[in-house]
Design a protein around this motif. Structure first.
Motif, PDB file in Angstrom:
ATOM      1  N   HIS A 545       0.377  -1.268  -0.174  1.00  0.00           N
ATOM      2  CA  HIS A 545      -0.102  -0.199  -0.357  1.00  0.00           C
ATOM      3  C   HIS A 545       0.815   1.209   0.203  1.00  0.00           C
ATOM      4  N   LEU A 546       1.573   1.591   0.978  1.00  0.00           N
ATOM      5  CA  LEU A 546       2.731   2.377   0.614  1.00  0.00           C
ATOM      6  C   LEU A 546       3.624   2.815  -0.684  1.00  0.00           C
ATOM      7  N   HIS A 547       3.984   1.730  -1.200  1.00  0.00           N
ATOM      8  CA  HIS A 547       4.618   1.628  -2.032  1.00  0.00           C
ATOM      9  C   HIS A 547       3.541   2.194  -4.031  1.00  0.00           C
ATOM     10  N   LYS A 548       2.378   1.350  -3.312  1.00  0.00           N
ATOM     11  CA  LYS A 548       1.544   2.092  -4.234  1.00  0.00           C
ATOM     12  C   LYS A 548       1.189   3.811  -4.261  1.00  0.00           C
ATOM     13  N   LYS A 549       0.911   4.223  -3.213  1.00  0.00           N
ATOM     14  CA  LYS A 549       0.429   5.745  -3.066  1.00  0.00           C
ATOM     15  C   LYS A 549       1.488   6.588  -2.913  1.00  0.00           C
ATOM     16  N   CYS A 550       2.274   6.029  -2.540  1.00  0.00           N
ATOM     17  CA  CYS A 550       4.233   6.815  -2.515  1.00  0.00           C
ATOM     18  C   CYS A 550       5.631   5.769  -2.784  1.00  0.00           C
ATOM     19  N   PRO A 551       4.857   5.826  -4.815  1.00  0.00           N
ATOM     20  CA  PRO A 551       6.526   4.797  -4.428  1.00  0.00           C
ATOM     21  C   PRO A 551       8.059   5.857  -5.070  1.00  0.00           C
ATOM     22  N   TYR A 552       7.665   6.964  -4.173  1.00  0.00           N
ATOM     23  CA  TYR A 552       9.198   7.419  -4.200  1.00  0.00           C
ATOM     24  C   TYR A 552       9.995   6.384  -2.853  1.00  0.00           C
ATOM     25  N   ALA A 553       8.813   5.592  -1.975  1.00  0.00           N
ATOM     26  CA  ALA A 553       9.403   5.158  -0.545  1.00  0.00           C
ATOM     27  C   ALA A 553       9.745   3.436  -0.955  1.00  0.00           C
ATOM     28  N   VAL A 554       9.806   3.562  -2.723  1.00  0.00           N
ATOM     29  CA  VAL A 554      10.341   2.079  -3.281  1.00  0.00           C
ATOM     30  C   VAL A 554      11.961   2.198  -2.444  1.00  0.00           C
ATOM     31  N   PRO A 555      12.941   3.562  -3.040  1.00  0.00           N
ATOM     32  CA  PRO A 555      12.339   3.677  -4.484  1.00  0.00           C
ATOM     33  C   PRO A 555      12.438   3.796  -5.902  1.00  0.00           C
ATOM     34  N   VAL A 582      -6.132  17.659 -10.233  1.00  0.00           N
ATOM     35  CA  VAL A 582      -5.233  17.133  -9.989  1.00  0.00           C
ATOM     36  C   VAL A 582      -4.716  17.950  -9.139  1.00  0.00           C
ATOM     37  N   GLU A 583      -4.912  17.252  -7.470  1.00  0.00           N
ATOM     38  CA  GLU A 583      -4.497  18.340  -5.846  1.00  0.00           C
ATOM     39  C   GLU A 583      -2.933  18.903  -6.141  1.00  0.00           C
ATOM     40  N   GLY A 584      -2.915  20.315  -5.503  1.00  0.00           N
ATOM     41  CA  GLY A 584      -1.620  21.205  -6.189  1.00  0.00           C
ATOM     42  C   GLY A 584      -0.377  20.568  -5.175  1.00  0.00           C
ATOM     43  N   GLN A 585       0.631  20.934  -5.653  1.00  0.00           N
ATOM     44  CA  GLN A 585       1.613  20.523  -5.430  1.00  0.00           C
ATOM     45  C   GLN A 585       2.131  20.331  -3.839  1.00  0.00           C
ATOM     46  N   ASP A 586       1.969  21.597  -2.885  1.00  0.00           N
ATOM     47  CA  ASP A 586       1.592  21.593  -1.376  1.00  0.00           C
ATOM     48  C   ASP A 586       0.965  20.657  -1.074  1.00  0.00           C
ATOM     49  N   SER A 587      -0.301  20.414  -1.262  1.00  0.00           N
ATOM     50  CA  SER A 587      -0.537  18.632  -0.687  1.00  0.00           C
ATOM     51  C   SER A 587       0.016  17.113  -1.570  1.00  0.00           C
ATOM     52  N   PHE A 588       0.431  17.254  -2.824  1.00  0.00           N
ATOM     53  CA  PHE A 588       0.968  16.479  -2.568  1.00  0.00           C
ATOM     54  C   PHE A 588       2.486  15.858  -2.075  1.00  0.00           C
ATOM     55  N   LEU A 589       2.977  17.119  -2.068  1.00  0.00           N
ATOM     56  CA  LEU A 589       4.486  17.197  -1.304  1.00  0.00           C
ATOM     57  C   LEU A 589       4.008  16.697   0.123  1.00  0.00           C
ATOM     58  N   LYS A 590       3.046  17.294   0.428  1.00  0.00           N
ATOM     59  CA  LYS A 590       2.606  16.646   1.984  1.00  0.00           C
ATOM     60  C   LYS A 590       2.490  15.579   2.817  1.00  0.00           C
ATOM     61  N   ARG A 591       1.729  15.142   1.751  1.00  0.00           N
ATOM     62  CA  ARG A 591       1.305  13.573   2.165  1.00  0.00           C
ATOM     63  C   ARG A 591       2.463  12.783   1.266  1.00  0.00           C
ATOM     64  N   MET A 592       2.953  12.574  -0.177  1.00  0.00           N
ATOM     65  CA  MET A 592       4.146  12.663   0.640  1.00  0.00           C
ATOM     66  C   MET A 592       5.441  11.913   1.698  1.00  0.00           C
ATOM     67  N   ILE A 639      10.652  16.849  -5.098  1.00  0.00           N
ATOM     68  CA  ILE A 639      10.359  15.885  -4.281  1.00  0.00           C
ATOM     69  C   ILE A 639      11.602  15.354  -4.080  1.00  0.00           C
ATOM     70  N   THR A 640      12.506  15.089  -4.498  1.00  0.00           N
ATOM     71  CA  THR A 640      13.722  14.703  -3.984  1.00  0.00           C
ATOM     72  C   THR A 640      14.049  15.268  -2.915  1.00  0.00           C
ATOM     73  N   ALA A 641      14.425  16.476  -2.671  1.00  0.00           N
ATOM     74  CA  ALA A 641      14.856  17.291  -1.610  1.00  0.00           C
ATOM     75  C   ALA A 641      13.618  16.899  -0.410  1.00  0.00           C
ATOM     76  N   THR A 642      12.546  16.811  -0.634  1.00  0.00           N
ATOM     77  CA  THR A 642      11.634  16.941   0.728  1.00  0.00           C
ATOM     78  C   THR A 642      11.720  15.400   1.193  1.00  0.00           C
ATOM     79  N   LEU A 643      11.948  14.482   0.359  1.00  0.00           N
ATOM     80  CA  LEU A 643      11.651  13.350   0.702  1.00  0.00           C
ATOM     81  C   LEU A 643      12.845  13.337   1.386  1.00  0.00           C
ATOM     82  N   LEU A 644      14.208  13.276   1.236  1.00  0.00           N
ATOM     83  CA  LEU A 644      15.781  13.136   1.952  1.00  0.00           C
ATOM     84  C   LEU A 644      15.398  13.901   3.251  1.00  0.00           C
ATOM     85  N   PHE A 645      14.947  15.993   3.536  1.00  0.00           N
ATOM     86  CA  PHE A 645      15.019  15.452   4.568  1.00  0.00           C
ATOM     87  C   PHE A 645      14.641  15.103   5.150  1.00  0.00           C
ATOM     88  N   ASP A 646      13.586  14.701   4.907  1.00  0.00           N
ATOM     89  CA  ASP A 646      12.275  14.359   6.006  1.00  0.00           C
ATOM     90  C   ASP A 646      12.929  12.814   6.622  1.00  0.00           C
TER      91      ASP A 646
END
Length: 720
Positions: A545-555, A582-592, A639-646
């Motif tokens: 489920h995580l990979h399906k909603k957030c493929p960057y978790a694979v990565p 399509v949802e906004g970029q801020d909402s997308f980054l917040k969920r990811m 997306i890459t900078a956000t996920l690496l920081f989190d």
């Protein structure tokens, strides 16, 4: 008469004679003396007898006969003869007997006279001993009565008896009259009470009627007043609502300030705990071990240990304040950081001395050390050759990968196929046709989702209760949910359905709850990790489920295939697409960000009450793999900078402790080689996440330390 005169002279002579002092002691038997013990002593009359005789002689004429008697019934023979002679000269024996009977019939009168005589003696001679006068048992009593007095006493006694009988009869009659009078008064009072009650009842009716008339008048008047009051109330309510809104806004501002203060205080407390932990660990290095004993002098080791213990004590004073419910101040944190720097300096000094001692030891064992150095040199040369070859291979490569490795893609594909098979296995339960199955499906879905929604960091006991509920449901035992007992054993597909929905709910909590509150990642992750350890199927479904909603978790950066529409491809990338677009970029980054934070928390946590031994079901090695794979792929804008920081903010401290120098090499590579690539693909409007990542890398490399993440569950949490 000569006989009477002679009698009185005889008594007078006996009074003055030593043989006339007659004594009698009634307590001879109590003392155990013989009965004749007193006879051996000289006889004597009491000194008071003379007084009595003188008073009698002065008050009574000599012609009257006298009687001398003793209360004890004993007298001397000579005295008895005198008394008998006196009695015979004044009257006959029969007359004497009659008088004696009268005296015997009136003992009370004689007693009164004896008491009167004693009182007179006391009045006559107050200087005498009171104990001798009042003791009738030890001294003889003398009573002299005339026949006329004895007769008068008999009449008095008879008259007293008659008067008593008359008084009894009068009292009886008076009592009967009194009883009749009381009965008459009681009847009269009862009638008066009835009349009074009737009168009071009439008064109450009249008052009630007047009260009702008055209430009617007041009701009419109050209706008018109520209308006025309502209008005034409406006006006051408007003013009050305005004031309440202002007060609420003020309260919210104060609450926000208090939350900020509490947050800052907790942050300082966490930093203080981290500093204390590091100081204690460094202090353990200062303890004299077997190795340092042979290499450093005892005096030097003792000075290091003493200073290290002093620094630990200083920090303990600050920590003790926090145990009393206070947050450390900025001055306390400055002092703690100063102590940490000094402790690190001590470690460096000790290490330098150890190095010097080791060099001296190496010089002493020169031949052995030389051989070892040659072997190490040879090994270093081989490593340098391999490093040079790998550098050449990297130089030949034009750039980084655009997709994940084959093994990673295969793992991602297998998880998706496994989740699809699980969803297909409970198709019958997921699309029920009868009402009973539909009802069971809803109950199972509630039983799986409600406990996950209740996960919070309030207390460790509450978290254990939620974990036990989920474990009980997955184990096939009955669970009370919504007042009803539900179990996965009620349907053959119940376990697969609950496992699928439970994993989906965990991911949804990361997508929504963790995205809004970053600290919520840890309680959710520790429960998910514990369930994963006991029920591996739930863990695999969680990853799917995580990979399906957030493929960057694979990565994994899924490529766009031919024939795929833009909307479908955006869904594959993790965007939400509906009728509004399509949802906004801020909402997308917040969920990811929320899902990556949850994943980073899962790989470093393990359920503390688990019974299984060994490594965690999805441990830190997967976090190292994810980080290395991300650095081997071309970065994406934003997306890459956000996920690496989190990911590093949540999991960086755990990776640092696990891999140490290798981790810092990876971080250095990220800063020097990979970060310029991120800046190259990032536009000017997307620099927020890039700046945060840059600041994080700079601070971490400068201090060679990564702070513990906010919201991490401490040991005290599980005691609450």
């Amino acid at each position: 008469m000569p006989a009477e005169n002679l009698r009185w002279e005889t008594l007078q002579a006996l009074k003055n004679s030593p043989k006339g002092n007659i004594t009698f002691d009634p307590y001879w038997s109590e003392r155990g003396e013989p009965i004749l013990a007193g006879c051996k002593e000289p006889l004597s009359l009491s000194p008071h007898s003379a007084v009595i005789l003188e008073r009698l002689c002065s008050s009574l004429p000599l012609q009257k006969s006298c009687f001398l008697g003793s209360s004890s019934g004993h007298s001397s023979p000579g005295l008895s003869e005198e008394i008998s002679g006196s009695l015979s000269s004044t009257g006959s024996i029969a007359d004497l007997n009659t008088r004696h009977t009268a005296l015997s019939a009136a003992p009370s009168l004689r007693t009164e006279r004896d008491q009167a005589v004693s009182d007179e003696v006391n009045d006559e001679d107050p200087e005498e001993d009171v104990g001798e006068v009042s003791s009738h048992a030890s001294l003889p009593a003398i009573s002299l009565l005339s026949p006329k007095a004895m007769e008068t006493a008999g009449h008095i006694i008879k008259f007293a008896a008659e008067q008593r009988e008359k008084a009894k009869m009068a009292l009886k009659l008076r009592q009967e009259m009194q009883e009749k009078l009381v009965a008459a008064v009681a009847n009269s009072e009862s009638e008066q009470l009835k009349r009074f009650e009737e009168f009071m009842e009439l008064k109450q009716r009249q008052e009630f009627q007047s009260m009702r008339d008055m209430m009617d008048r007041e009701t009419k008047e109050s209706i008018g007043r109520q209308e006025k009051l309502k209008e005034e109330q409406r006006h006051r309510m408007k003013i009050l609502n305005l004031r309440l809104r202002e007060a609420e806004q003020q309260r919210l501002r104060e609450a926000e300030l208090e939350r900020q203060r509490q947050s800052d205080g907790r942050e300082r407390l966490r930093n203080l705990n981290t500093i204390q932990e590091e100081i204690l660990q460094l202090n353990q290095l200062l303890e004299p071990s077997t190795q340092t004993k042979t290499e450093l002098p005892a005096a030097s080791l003792s000075s290091y240990c003493t200073r290290g213990n002093q620094l630990c004590s200083q920090l303990s004073e600050v920590v003790r304040k926090t145990a009393e419910g206070e947050f450390p101040s900025a001055e306390d944190m400055t002092m703690a950081e100063r102590a940490l720097h000094e402790m690190r300096a001590l470690i460096r000094l000790m290490q330098e001395e150890v190095a010097k001692a080791q060099e001296r030891k190496k010089k002493e064992e020169e031949e052995e050390v030389q051989s070892r150095k040659q072997a190490e040199l040879h090994a270093q040369q081989e490593a340098q050759k391999k490093a040079a070859e790998s550098a050449k291979e990297k130089a030949k490569r034009k750039g980084l990968q655009n997709s994940a490795e084959d093994s990673t893609r295969k793992w991602y594909k297998d998880l998706q196929e496994s989740a699809a098979r699980c969803a297909q296995s409970f198709e019958q339960l997921n699309s029920p046709k009868d009402v009973q199955t539909k009802k069971l499906k809803l109950e199972l879905q509630k039983a799986a989702s409600i406990p996950v929604s209740q996960i919070s960091s309030n207390s460790g006991s509450q978290l254990r209760e939620i974990f036990d509920k989920i474990n009980k449901l997955l184990s096939g035992r009955g669970l009370v949910s919504g007042g009803k007992s539900v179990s996965t054993s009620q349907h053959p597909q119940g376990l697969d359905f609950v496992s699928y929905k439970l994993a989906e709910k965990f991911v949804k909590q990361g997508e929504e709850e963790v995205a809004s509150h970053h600290e919520a990642a840890f309680p959710i992750a520790v429960v998910a990790s514990g369930i994963w350890e006991l029920h591996p199927q739930v863990g695999e479904l969680f990853l799917a489920h995580l990979h399906k909603k957030c493929p960057y978790a694979v990565p994994h950066y899924p490529p766009m295939k031919e024939g795929t529409t833009v909307e479908d491809y955006q869904r594959i990338l993790g965007y939400r697409v509906d009728d509004s677009g399509v949802e906004g970029q801020d909402s997308f980054l917040k969920r990811m960000s929320g899902m990556i934070r949850l994943y980073a928390a899962v790989i470093q946590l393990r359920w503390p009450y688990g019974a299984k031994q060994g490594s965690a079901p999805h441990g830190l090695n997967h976090g190292w793999r994810w980080l290395a794979q991300m650095l081997n792929m071309e970065p994406l804008a934003d997306i890459t900078a956000t996920l690496l920081f989190d990911f590093l903010e949540v999991c960086g401290h755990a990776l640092m402790k696990q891999y140490q120098s290798q981790f810092w090499k990876l971080i250095l590579l990220l800063q020097e080689e990979y970060f310029p690539r991120i800046e190259a693909v990032t536009s000017s409007g997307q620099m927020g996440s890039v700046i945060r990542l840059k600041q994080f890398l700079h601070t971490s490399l400068q201090s060679r330390q990564i702070r513990r993440p906010k919201g991490e569950l401490s040991s005290t949490f599980w005691c609450s």
